[in-house]
Design a protein around this motif. Structure first.
Motif, short mmCIF file in Angstrom:
data_model
loop_
_atom_site.label_atom_id
_atom_site.label_comp_id
_atom_site.label_asym_id
_atom_site.label_seq_id
_atom_site.Cartn_x
_atom_site.Cartn_y
_atom_site.Cartn_z
N LEU A 116 15.19 -7.38 6.82
CA LEU A 116 13.74 -7.34 7.02
C LEU A 116 13.14 -8.65 6.51
O LEU A 116 13.38 -9.07 5.38
N VAL A 117 12.38 -9.31 7.39
CA VAL A 117 11.84 -10.62 7.07
C VAL A 117 10.32 -10.59 7.19
O VAL A 117 9.78 -10.20 8.22
N ALA A 118 9.63 -10.95 6.12
CA ALA A 118 8.17 -11.04 6.14
C ALA A 118 7.78 -12.50 6.35
O ALA A 118 7.82 -13.31 5.42
N ASN A 119 7.43 -12.82 7.60
CA ASN A 119 7.11 -14.21 7.94
C ASN A 119 5.63 -14.50 7.63
O ASN A 119 4.86 -13.59 7.38
N LYS A 120 5.28 -15.75 7.68
CA LYS A 120 3.92 -16.24 7.36
C LYS A 120 3.59 -15.97 5.90
O LYS A 120 2.45 -15.67 5.55
N SER A 121 4.62 -16.07 5.05
CA SER A 121 4.45 -15.76 3.63
C SER A 121 4.05 -16.97 2.80
O SER A 121 4.01 -16.88 1.57
N GLU A 122 3.79 -18.09 3.46
CA GLU A 122 3.38 -19.25 2.66
C GLU A 122 2.00 -18.98 2.04
O GLU A 122 1.19 -18.27 2.62
N GLY A 123 1.80 -19.49 0.86
CA GLY A 123 0.52 -19.28 0.17
C GLY A 123 0.39 -17.84 -0.30
O GLY A 123 1.37 -17.10 -0.35
N ARG A 124 -0.83 -17.43 -0.61
CA ARG A 124 -1.02 -16.10 -1.19
C ARG A 124 -1.39 -15.05 -0.16
O ARG A 124 -1.36 -13.86 -0.45
N ALA A 125 -1.76 -15.49 1.05
CA ALA A 125 -2.26 -14.55 2.06
C ALA A 125 -1.22 -13.53 2.47
O ALA A 125 -1.57 -12.47 2.98
N GLY A 126 0.04 -13.81 2.22
CA GLY A 126 1.09 -12.90 2.67
C GLY A 126 1.48 -11.84 1.65
O GLY A 126 2.30 -10.98 1.95
N GLU A 127 0.91 -11.86 0.48
CA GLU A 127 1.42 -10.98 -0.59
C GLU A 127 1.26 -9.50 -0.28
O GLU A 127 2.17 -8.71 -0.49
N ALA A 128 0.09 -9.12 0.24
CA ALA A 128 -0.16 -7.70 0.53
C ALA A 128 0.83 -7.17 1.56
O ALA A 128 1.43 -6.11 1.39
N GLY A 129 1.02 -7.94 2.63
CA GLY A 129 1.93 -7.53 3.69
C GLY A 129 3.35 -7.40 3.20
O GLY A 129 4.11 -6.54 3.65
N LEU A 130 3.70 -8.24 2.26
CA LEU A 130 5.06 -8.21 1.70
C LEU A 130 5.31 -6.87 1.01
O LEU A 130 6.34 -6.24 1.21
N TYR A 131 4.33 -6.41 0.25
CA TYR A 131 4.52 -5.13 -0.45
C TYR A 131 4.48 -3.96 0.52
O TYR A 131 5.24 -3.01 0.39
N GLU A 132 3.58 -4.06 1.51
CA GLU A 132 3.51 -3.01 2.54
C GLU A 132 4.85 -2.83 3.26
O GLU A 132 5.20 -1.74 3.68
N ALA A 133 5.57 -3.94 3.42
CA ALA A 133 6.80 -3.93 4.21
C ALA A 133 7.87 -3.01 3.60
O ALA A 133 8.74 -2.52 4.31
N PHE A 134 7.77 -2.76 2.31
CA PHE A 134 8.72 -1.83 1.67
C PHE A 134 8.65 -0.45 2.31
O PHE A 134 9.63 0.28 2.35
N GLU A 135 7.44 -0.08 2.81
CA GLU A 135 7.22 1.24 3.41
C GLU A 135 8.09 1.48 4.64
O GLU A 135 8.25 2.62 5.06
N LEU A 136 8.59 0.42 5.25
CA LEU A 136 9.35 0.58 6.49
C LEU A 136 10.72 1.20 6.24
O LEU A 136 11.41 1.59 7.18
N GLY A 137 11.12 1.29 5.00
CA GLY A 137 12.39 1.93 4.68
C GLY A 137 13.60 1.12 5.12
O GLY A 137 14.65 1.67 5.43
N LEU A 138 13.43 -0.18 5.16
CA LEU A 138 14.53 -1.05 5.59
C LEU A 138 14.92 -2.01 4.47
O LEU A 138 15.43 -3.10 4.71
N GLY A 139 14.65 -1.60 3.27
CA GLY A 139 15.05 -2.42 2.13
C GLY A 139 14.00 -3.45 1.75
O GLY A 139 12.87 -3.42 2.24
N GLU A 140 14.43 -4.35 0.91
CA GLU A 140 13.51 -5.35 0.37
C GLU A 140 13.24 -6.45 1.39
O GLU A 140 14.17 -7.02 1.93
N PRO A 141 11.96 -6.71 1.68
CA PRO A 141 11.68 -7.78 2.64
C PRO A 141 11.92 -9.16 2.04
O PRO A 141 11.70 -9.40 0.86
N LEU A 142 12.39 -10.03 2.91
CA LEU A 142 12.65 -11.41 2.52
C LEU A 142 11.43 -12.24 2.94
O LEU A 142 11.10 -12.29 4.12
N ALA A 143 10.77 -12.86 1.99
CA ALA A 143 9.57 -13.63 2.30
C ALA A 143 9.94 -15.01 2.80
O ALA A 143 10.66 -15.76 2.14
N ILE A 144 9.49 -15.33 4.01
CA ILE A 144 9.76 -16.66 4.55
C ILE A 144 8.51 -17.22 5.22
O ILE A 144 7.54 -16.51 5.46
#
Ligand code: GDP
Ligand code: MG
Length: 166
Positions: A116-144
């Motif tokens: 699971l990859v959380a793209n557009k994670s540069e800067g702080r704008a991606g932080e909320a989405g990164l935590y939300e991504a845990f809900e998908l049940g696919l493990g820890e998202p990789l911020a890129i």
């Protein structure tokens, strides 16, 4: 040893940007069949000393809302069947959408190996989405950030074991 990596996710999350970063200009030659839409794009991926085949699921962009779920399912099934593992990309800036959840369900049901990859994670704008991504049940998202080349070291570390397995 090599493996095939499929890049999966809804339109606009940055799949092709990531594909281009991994493949550069080393696009595989595909035989053009007249009348057939090439909606899986394949290339020779490189990351550090890793060499692998990358598949971009590119055929969703022109789908109307009505046909999107069906096309997504068909394309995703094909990409999964042709690959050893999937990079499932979400957009950390927009957060998780219903379409992301449909993708996650398809992938979970297939029992395919997913990173699971959380793209557009540069800067702080991606932080909320990164935590939300845990809900998908696919493990820890990789911020890129595919656009800015951030998180590529982590992606390397995640992919490296696959290079040894396949
Ligand atoms: P695809 O539809 O999933 O293939 O997405 P694209 O690769 O075409 O990218 C969709 C949009 O997201 C484009 O405007 C890209 O420039 C942008 N984008 C891609 N990666 C990033 C990123 O890491 N950060 C930001 N901020 N934008 C990105
Ligand atoms: Mg694309």
């Amino acid at each position: 040893m090599s493996f095939t990596l499929a890049i999966i996710g809804r339109p606009n999350v940055g799949k092709s940007t990531l594909f281009n970063r991994l493949v550069g200009k080393r696009l595989a030659l595909v035989d053009d069949q007249p009348g057939v839409t090439r909606d899986l794009r394949e290339g020779e991926g490189r990351l550090g000393d890793l060499r692998f085949t990358v598949v971009d699921t590119a055929g969703l962009e022109d789908a109307t809302d009505d046909s999107l779920p069906a096309r997504m399912r068909r394309l995703t099934e094909r990409a999964v069947a042709e690959s050893d593992l999937c990079l499932f990309v979400i957009d950390a800036r927009s957060g998780i959408t219903p379409v992301d959840r449909i993708f996650a369900e398809i992938l979970r049901k297939r029992g395919t190996e997913v990173i699971l990859v959380a793209n557009k994670s540069e800067g702080r704008a991606g932080e909320a989405g990164l935590y939300e991504a845990f809900e998908l049940g696919l493990g820890e998202p990789l911020a890129i950030s595919a656009e800015h080349g951030e998180g590529m070291g982590d992606l390397y570390a995640t992919l490296e074991p696959y290079a040894e397995r396949f």
